[in-house]
Design an enzyme around this catalytic site. Structure first.
Site, short mmCIF file in Angstrom:
data_model
loop_
_atom_site.label_atom_id
_atom_site.label_comp_id
_atom_site.label_asym_id
_atom_site.label_seq_id
_atom_site.Cartn_x
_atom_site.Cartn_y
_atom_site.Cartn_z
N HIS A 119 8.94 -24.68 20.12
CA HIS A 119 9.28 -25.05 18.77
C HIS A 119 10.24 -25.42 17.47
CE1 HIS A 119 10.70 -20.99 16.01
NE2 HIS A 119 11.23 -20.96 17.86
N CYS A 120 9.91 -26.23 16.87
CA CYS A 120 10.75 -26.32 15.62
C CYS A 120 9.94 -25.58 13.96
CB CYS A 120 11.10 -27.66 15.36
SG CYS A 120 9.88 -29.04 15.73
N GLU A 121 10.19 -26.19 12.50
CA GLU A 121 9.73 -25.34 11.97
C GLU A 121 8.25 -25.74 11.96
OE1 GLU A 121 10.52 -25.64 7.40
OE2 GLU A 121 11.13 -27.33 8.56
#
EC number: 3.1.3.48
Length: 477
Positions: free
Chosen positions: A380-382
């Site tokens: 995941h990222c932002e």
């Protein structure tokens, strides 16, 4: 004999007695008939072709009178083929005193003309002949007269032909077959052969060619109208296979063909293969090596080739609800370090570069202790729109190169849908520290610029290494 003979006999008959004159005259007539075979009466009028047909070329006539004939002339000498059918019966009628009824040449001419006109208007005269040939010919003539309705055109044609020849007309008619039977048969065979050739040529010309319609096709017509498809189903009588078995056999062949096609597509496109196997299994999506169904429930996301899970699933994973299936799981936070320090999910690893990712997972691959359990990695990222999916694909590609298809070290890779932004508001208690630092924070602009330049340099080095590896493969035998 001329008309002077009749005038001299009339003068002598006036001096002699009746019976003696009659007997003498009959003797003279018989002698003359035996010598000349007939009395020829010359008239000043020219004979027509019709008269030639009826009277013959010699125009042989006996003494003509208005009464019925009283003596049948013996015309046996004249029965010579053609003229045997044209012999006429007539005799000179004498009165009781022995005088001839016709007293001069003029009356004889008039009587001959009247008799000719009478013969033209009426049917042909019946002939009385003394010879059997003449009788037979007369009988044939009578039969021909009875069937005149059928032979009318032929008789008219013969009369017209003779008249044309007499008048010297340039118009000619078609020549008849030769009277010789052998020659006639030969001519008939030649004519029949010619007619057969003409009829065959006409039939061949009448047959339309099969392929000319396609050669001279109108460009304005569509192909479906100009060249109709003619489909004919041929059924063999000897076929003993029922229709049901045929349909079943065809369906089995189609299914077998589909299976073969699926196996062939595996090496071409992993995404299509995965989707097809998921549809066939009816149990859910399969993992990367197509050996099992995914342990976590998936949802649809931005990238069709990747598998997404929602925040609830990640929270359940953290709480230990999947311990029976999963031996170990890893949550990879792909954000920059200042973002990670601003707040992250409990137990997450901060790996924002591909080099760090490869060193952690591929330098020494992690193998589960229990073969029935799995190892799960969640990226995941932002927002999980760019950096997280890019890192997930990079690990899968490198894993493919290190293994023989379809084997993988890490077959189950997932993307947290919505990223940390969607997970933090719902599960703040599962975050450490319980805060959220966005990428474009005003306090971390210089740090953001430094991280981007570093990531670009790593990306350039990675592409250069890939090109070098491709060149080495091409050069090596």
């Amino acid at each position: 004999m001329s008309a002077e003979f009749f005038s001299s006999k009339r003068e002598e008959g006036s001096l002699a007695s009746g019976p003696s004159f009659r007997s003498n005259q009959r003797k003279i007539l018989n002698l003359l008939l035996e010598r000349d075979a007939s009395f020829s009466i010359s008239s000043d009028l020219p004979t027509t072709p019709v008269e030639k047909k009826l009277f013959g070329d010699s125009a042989n006539l006996s003494i003509l009178s208005g009464g019925t004939p009283k003596r049948c002339l013996d015309l046996s000498n004249l029965s010579s083929g053609e003229m045997s059918a044209t012999q006429l019966t007539a005799s000179a009628d004498l009165d009781e005193t022995g005088h001839l009824e016709s007293t001069g040449p003029e009356q004889v001419r008039l009587a001959g003309m009247n008799y000719r006109q009478h013969l033209i208007k009426c049917s042909p005269a019946q002939l009385f002949c003394s010879t059997p040939n003449a009788l037979e010919h007369g009988r044939r003539k009578k039969d021909a007269i009875c069937g005149s309705s059928a032979n009318k055109e032929n008789d008219n044609g013969n009369l017209v032909e003779n008249e044309m020849k007499h008048l010297g007309s340039p118009i000619t008619t078609v020549s008849k077959l030769h009277k010789n039977p052998e020659l006639a048969e030969d001519q008939a065979e030649e004519i029949s052969d010619e007619l057969m050739e003409f009829s065959l040529e006409d039939q061949e010309k009448a047959k339309p060619p099969l392929n000319w319609s396609s050669l001279y096709r109108s460009s304005s017509l569509p192909d479906s109208l100009n060249s109709p498809s003619l489909k004919q189903v041929v059924k063999f009588k000897d076929s003993t296979i029922p229709d049901k078995l045929k349909k079943k056999y065809c369906s089995n062949q189609k299914e077998l063909g589909k299976g073969l096609g699926l196996k062939k597509m595996v090496s071409l496109c992993d995404i299509n293969m995965t989707q097809m196997l998921e549809e066939d299994s009816n149990q859910g999506p399969l993992i990367g090596d197509f050996s099992k169904v995914c342990a976590l429930p998936t949802v649809s996301g931005k990238h069709q080739d990747l598998k997404y899970v929602n925040p609830e699933t990640v929270a359940a994973l953290l709480s230990g609800e999947f311990q029976g299936l999963i031996e170990k799981f890893y949550i990879i936070d792909c954000r920059y370090p200042y973002e990670y320090l601003g707040g992250h999910i409990q137990g997450a690893l901060n790996l924002h570069s591909q080099e760090e990712l490869y060193n952690f997972f591929l330098k020494k691959p992690i193998v589960p202790w229990d073969n029935q359990k799995r190892i799960v990695i969640v990226f995941h990222c932002e927002f999980s729109s760019e950096r997280g999916p890019r890192m997930c694909r990079s690990l899968r590609e490198e894993d493919r190169t290190l293994n023989q298809y379809p084997a993988l070290y890490y077959p189950e890779l997932y993307i947290l849908k919505g990223g940390y932004r969607d997970f933090f508001p719902e599960y703040m208690e599962l975050c450490e520290p319980q805060s959220y630092c966005p990428m474009h924070h005003q306090d971390h602009k210089a740090e953001l610029l430094r991280c981007r330049n570093q990531s670009k340099a790593w990306e350039g080095e990675r592409q250069l290494q890939e090109q070098i590896a491709l060149l080495v493969k091409d050069v090596s035998p």
